[in-house]
Design a protein around this motif. Structure first.
Motif, PDB file in Angstrom:
ATOM      1  N   ILE A  41      37.454  48.563  33.550  1.00  0.00           N
ATOM      2  CA  ILE A  41      37.845  47.192  34.048  1.00  0.00           C
ATOM      3  C   ILE A  41      37.555  46.882  35.476  1.00  0.00           C
ATOM      4  N   ALA A  42      37.977  47.973  36.216  1.00  0.00           N
ATOM      5  CA  ALA A  42      37.658  47.987  37.694  1.00  0.00           C
ATOM      6  C   ALA A  42      36.361  48.397  38.395  1.00  0.00           C
ATOM      7  N   ALA A  43      35.349  48.359  37.242  1.00  0.00           N
ATOM      8  CA  ALA A  43      33.815  48.750  37.683  1.00  0.00           C
ATOM      9  C   ALA A  43      33.441  47.337  38.392  1.00  0.00           C
ATOM     10  N   SER A  44      32.427  47.578  39.380  1.00  0.00           N
ATOM     11  CA  SER A  44      31.724  46.655  39.895  1.00  0.00           C
ATOM     12  C   SER A  44      31.160  45.427  38.776  1.00  0.00           C
ATOM     13  N   SER A  45      30.385  45.992  38.008  1.00  0.00           N
ATOM     14  CA  SER A  45      29.782  45.487  36.930  1.00  0.00           C
ATOM     15  C   SER A  45      30.562  44.573  36.103  1.00  0.00           C
ATOM     16  N   ALA A  46      31.957  45.323  35.682  1.00  0.00           N
ATOM     17  CA  ALA A  46      32.821  44.238  35.149  1.00  0.00           C
ATOM     18  C   ALA A  46      33.423  43.087  36.177  1.00  0.00           C
ATOM     19  N   PHE A  47      33.589  43.444  37.236  1.00  0.00           N
ATOM     20  CA  PHE A  47      34.118  42.339  38.060  1.00  0.00           C
ATOM     21  C   PHE A  47      33.043  41.437  38.054  1.00  0.00           C
ATOM     22  N   LEU A  48      31.683  41.595  38.255  1.00  0.00           N
ATOM     23  CA  LEU A  48      30.606  40.692  38.167  1.00  0.00           C
ATOM     24  C   LEU A  48      30.684  39.899  37.123  1.00  0.00           C
ATOM     25  N   GLU A  49      30.788  40.192  35.953  1.00  0.00           N
ATOM     26  CA  GLU A  49      30.879  39.736  34.740  1.00  0.00           C
ATOM     27  C   GLU A  49      32.090  38.457  34.604  1.00  0.00           C
ATOM     28  N   ARG A  50      33.088  38.945  35.007  1.00  0.00           N
ATOM     29  CA  ARG A  50      34.281  38.056  35.141  1.00  0.00           C
ATOM     30  C   ARG A  50      34.163  37.142  36.316  1.00  0.00           C
ATOM     31  N   MET A  51      33.477  37.452  37.345  1.00  0.00           N
ATOM     32  CA  MET A  51      33.491  36.442  38.268  1.00  0.00           C
ATOM     33  C   MET A  51      32.477  35.369  37.918  1.00  0.00           C
ATOM     34  N   LYS A  52      31.651  35.645  37.026  1.00  0.00           N
ATOM     35  CA  LYS A  52      30.644  34.754  36.395  1.00  0.00           C
ATOM     36  C   LYS A  52      31.327  33.782  35.501  1.00  0.00           C
ATOM     37  N   GLY A  53      32.433  34.342  34.842  1.00  0.00           N
ATOM     38  CA  GLY A  53      33.273  33.445  33.740  1.00  0.00           C
ATOM     39  C   GLY A  53      34.263  32.475  34.611  1.00  0.00           C
ATOM     40  N   ASP A  54      35.311  32.471  33.761  1.00  0.00           N
ATOM     41  CA  ASP A  54      36.553  31.547  34.014  1.00  0.00           C
ATOM     42  C   ASP A  54      37.563  32.009  34.999  1.00  0.00           C
ATOM     43  N   ASN A  55      37.090  33.336  35.568  1.00  0.00           N
ATOM     44  CA  ASN A  55      38.184  33.838  36.301  1.00  0.00           C
ATOM     45  C   ASN A  55      37.963  33.576  37.869  1.00  0.00           C
ATOM     46  N   LEU A  56      39.055  33.313  38.556  1.00  0.00           N
ATOM     47  CA  LEU A  56      39.037  33.389  40.052  1.00  0.00           C
ATOM     48  C   LEU A  56      39.394  34.550  40.637  1.00  0.00           C
ATOM     49  N   ILE A  57      38.431  35.092  41.433  1.00  0.00           N
ATOM     50  CA  ILE A  57      38.825  36.276  42.220  1.00  0.00           C
ATOM     51  C   ILE A  57      38.721  36.079  43.676  1.00  0.00           C
ATOM     52  N   LEU A  58      39.829  36.451  44.244  1.00  0.00           N
ATOM     53  CA  LEU A  58      39.990  36.102  45.734  1.00  0.00           C
ATOM     54  C   LEU A  58      40.201  37.499  46.367  1.00  0.00           C
ATOM     55  N   VAL A  59      39.535  37.430  47.688  1.00  0.00           N
ATOM     56  CA  VAL A  59      39.761  38.917  48.392  1.00  0.00           C
ATOM     57  C   VAL A  59      40.453  38.542  49.603  1.00  0.00           C
ATOM     58  N   ALA A  60      41.360  39.462  50.267  1.00  0.00           N
ATOM     59  CA  ALA A  60      41.721  39.528  51.435  1.00  0.00           C
ATOM     60  C   ALA A  60      41.067  40.324  52.394  1.00  0.00           C
ATOM     61  N   GLU A  61      40.467  39.741  53.463  1.00  0.00           N
ATOM     62  CA  GLU A  61      39.531  40.262  54.328  1.00  0.00           C
ATOM     63  C   GLU A  61      40.277  40.541  55.700  1.00  0.00           C
ATOM     64  N   ILE A  62      40.436  41.988  56.197  1.00  0.00           N
ATOM     65  CA  ILE A  62      41.295  42.123  57.287  1.00  0.00           C
ATOM     66  C   ILE A  62      40.253  42.834  58.366  1.00  0.00           C
ATOM     67  N   ASP A  63      39.901  42.376  59.406  1.00  0.00           N
ATOM     68  CA  ASP A  63      39.104  42.973  60.366  1.00  0.00           C
ATOM     69  C   ASP A  63      37.580  43.168  59.751  1.00  0.00           C
ATOM     70  N   GLY A  64      37.145  42.292  59.062  1.00  0.00           N
ATOM     71  CA  GLY A  64      35.965  42.448  58.384  1.00  0.00           C
ATOM     72  C   GLY A  64      35.957  43.416  56.914  1.00  0.00           C
ATOM     73  N   LYS A  65      37.066  43.945  56.754  1.00  0.00           N
ATOM     74  CA  LYS A  65      37.086  45.019  55.561  1.00  0.00           C
ATOM     75  C   LYS A  65      37.886  44.365  54.549  1.00  0.00           C
ATOM     76  N   ILE A  66      37.246  44.411  53.269  1.00  0.00           N
ATOM     77  CA  ILE A  66      38.296  44.024  52.004  1.00  0.00           C
ATOM     78  C   ILE A  66      39.284  44.886  51.802  1.00  0.00           C
ATOM     79  N   GLU A  67      40.641  44.488  51.862  1.00  0.00           N
ATOM     80  CA  GLU A  67      41.849  45.074  51.719  1.00  0.00           C
ATOM     81  C   GLU A  67      42.706  44.875  50.568  1.00  0.00           C
ATOM     82  N   GLY A  68      42.431  43.829  49.997  1.00  0.00           N
ATOM     83  CA  GLY A  68      43.123  43.397  48.676  1.00  0.00           C
ATOM     84  C   GLY A  68      42.453  42.322  47.668  1.00  0.00           C
ATOM     85  N   VAL A  69      42.723  42.333  46.400  1.00  0.00           N
ATOM     86  CA  VAL A  69      42.083  41.351  45.625  1.00  0.00           C
ATOM     87  C   VAL A  69      42.947  41.037  44.568  1.00  0.00           C
ATOM     88  N   ILE A  70      42.548  39.747  44.185  1.00  0.00           N
ATOM     89  CA  ILE A  70      43.484  39.133  43.059  1.00  0.00           C
ATOM     90  C   ILE A  70      42.713  38.483  42.013  1.00  0.00           C
TER      91      ILE A  70
END
Length: 156
Positions: A41-70
């Protein structure tokens, strides 16, 4: 901290953040099947597939680095909420949840929380609904939040 929609170049960092957090706080409580299921479920390819669907995926970027995801599925269900282990308890999860709930399409948003994350979701204003469940080795507690309550919880 910047909260923004995930982009394709974020996939590896998002996957790594989820796996690091999962490995620290959830993996030890699950069977081999559960760990394998989550890894898929957490594989990059699975995220990409869901990102292209009806799922909203937000990231928290701190000092240029991804530190969280919802991940908000269909505007009604929190499918993922993971924060880098070293950034937990700093408000990143609350900020991501607050941002994602702005996109909710329903009055009640649900989550199937890992048992170790139930206290965090309760702090955010979610309430347990029903018995714990198990699917493909993953153990979860159904929870939900009424959005008028969520707005008060996120400002606390």
């Amino acid at each position: 901290m910047i909260i923004r929609e995930m982009e394709e170049q974020d996939l590896a960092a998002v996957s790594a953040t989820c796996m690091a957090s999962f490995s620290q706080s959830v993996a030890d409580t699950l069977s081999e099947e559960g760990v394998s299921t989550f890894s898929k479920i957490a594989a990059s390819s699975a995220f990409l597939e869901r990102m292209k669907g009806d799922n909203l995926i937000l990231v928290a970027e701190i000092d240029g680095k991804i530190e969280g995801v919802i991940e908000l599925k269909e505007g009604r269900h929190v499918a993922m909420l993971f924060i880098s282990p070293e950034r937990q308890k700093e408000g990143t999860g609350r900020a991501l949840l607050s941002s994602a709930l702005n996109y909710a399409k329903v009055d009640i948003v649900t989550v199937s929380a890992s048992l170790s994350s139930v206290p965090a979701y309760e702090k955010y204003g979610f309430e347990c609904k029903g018995e714990t469940g198990k699917s493909a080795g993953l153990v979860y507690q159904p929870m939900e939040i009424k959005l008028n309550k969520a707005m008060h919880a996120t400002s606390a």
